[in-house]
Structures are given as structure tokens and as C-alpha cells.
Design a protein around this motif. Structure first.
Motif, PDB file in Angstrom:
ATOM      1  N   ALA A  21       0.847  -1.126  -0.092  1.00  0.00           N
ATOM      2  CA  ALA A  21      -0.067   0.044   0.060  1.00  0.00           C
ATOM      3  C   ALA A  21       0.907   1.434   0.053  1.00  0.00           C
ATOM      4  O   ALA A  21       0.315   2.337  -0.526  1.00  0.00           O
ATOM      5  CB  ALA A  21      -0.947  -0.088   1.098  1.00  0.00           C
TER       6      ALA A  21
ATOM      7  N   THR B 259       1.591   1.924  -3.693  1.00  0.00           N
ATOM      8  CA  THR B 259       0.468   2.282  -4.650  1.00  0.00           C
ATOM      9  C   THR B 259      -0.258   3.918  -3.902  1.00  0.00           C
ATOM     10  O   THR B 259      -1.157   4.517  -4.553  1.00  0.00           O
ATOM     11  CB  THR B 259      -0.843   1.477  -4.409  1.00  0.00           C
ATOM     12  OG1 THR B 259      -1.091   0.962  -3.307  1.00  0.00           O
ATOM     13  CG2 THR B 259      -0.278   0.090  -4.993  1.00  0.00           C
ATOM     14  N   ALA B 260       0.400   4.147  -2.940  1.00  0.00           N
ATOM     15  CA  ALA B 260      -0.225   5.643  -2.280  1.00  0.00           C
ATOM     16  C   ALA B 260       0.732   6.626  -3.057  1.00  0.00           C
ATOM     17  O   ALA B 260       0.082   7.730  -2.993  1.00  0.00           O
ATOM     18  CB  ALA B 260       0.406   5.731  -0.724  1.00  0.00           C
TER      19      ALA B 260
END
Length: 159
Positions: free
Chosen positions: A46, A49-50
Motif C-alpha cells: 500500500a 500504491t499510495a
């Protein structure tokens, strides 16, 4: 007795040299994994993908690498220009091309250090811990709090 001792030493040194050369030969090898598979695995994080997924124009702008010269790339960069977090994995056609990509990545790192040198102490700490390496046909640049984790994740895929 003395001849046996010297023979044993010669055999031991020869065996050591063979093992050492084998380790050196295989140390820079990497599996030929499609970039789509690498991207799917890395995008499980994550923190990656942030960041913002970047396109070929960004690859050319930040690293002077044309996507047509690669066998694929994976590029995410922070949205804010005040952040140095980014991850770039480029697959070259051979080790020589990966080495050329590495030079561009090292130049980018130096440029980032020049930009943030006077005032971005947090950013400079991240740049100081940035990962810039090649492995086989892959060159990669990783900068962020999880750069070493990202490196290990990539190496677990390609080693």
C-alpha cells in the motif's frame, strides 16, 4: 609426509577458488521475470500504491530513459515535489543496458541531493538510505522509508 601436506593445501586452495568464482559468477544473476508479474507483486504494498504511478514521459523527464529502450519498467513517485519517495525498476535487454540505466539513476539521486541539500533534512535522510543497484538485466532506484523492504521484495522475485 611433507608432500602430502602441500598436496592437501593445493587441493584446499583450488576448491576455495572454485567456490569463490562460482559465488561471484552467480551473484549478479537474476531470473527473467515479466515486468507485469513484478508490478503485480510490488503493487501489493500500500505504501507503493499510495504514490502516483508515472508514465513514460515521466521516465524520460526524471531519468532520461526512453521506454522504447527498455523491456519494461515500474515507476511510482510521490505526488508532491517536496517528497523524494519513489520506486523505479527498469528491465534492460542485457547487463550493459542495465548498467547504463544505473548511471542515470545515480545522476537522479545526486540531483535530488543537490535540490534538498540545504533545507530538507528529512528528505536528505531518505536520500542517504536510497537503494540504487543492478541485478542481472534489472536496474532499480528506491527511495523512501521502506526502500530496503522494497529491495528485498524485488530480490525475492528475481533472485
Amino acid at each position: 609426509m611433507k608432500q602430502k601436506k602441500y598436496l592437501f593445501i593445493k587441493i584446499a586452495l583450488t576448491a576455495f577458488l572454485l567456490v569463490y568464482l562460482a559465488v561471484l559468477y552467480t551473484a549478479d544473476r537474476a531470473k527473467d521475470i515479466p515486468m507485469e508479474e513484478i508490478a503485480a507483486s510490488m503493487e501489493q504494498d500500500a505504501d507503493i500504491t499510495a504514490l502516483q504511478k508515472r508514465e513514460r514521459a515521466d521516465l524520460k523527464h526524471f531519468y532520461q530513459i526512453s521506454d522504447g529502450d527498455t523491456k519494461g519498467y515500474f515507476f511510482y513517485k510521490a505526488v508532491s515535489p517536496m517528497s523524494v519517495e519513489e520506486i523505479l525498476i527498469v528491465k534492460g535487454r542485457d547487463k550493459n543496458q542495465a548498467a547504463a540505466f544505473l548511471e542515470n539513476m545515480e545522476a537522479h539521486l545526486e540531483s535530488q541531493k543537490n535540490v534538498f541539500g540545504g533545507y530538507g533534512t528529512d528528505q536528505m535522510a531518505l536520500l542517504g538510505d536510497a537503494v540504487v543497484e543492478t541485478r542481472g538485466n534489472y536496474a532499480f532506484y528506491m527511495c523512501g522509508p521502506k526502500a530496503s523492504v522494497w529491495r528485498e521484495d524485488l530480490l525475492s522475485l528475481i533472485s
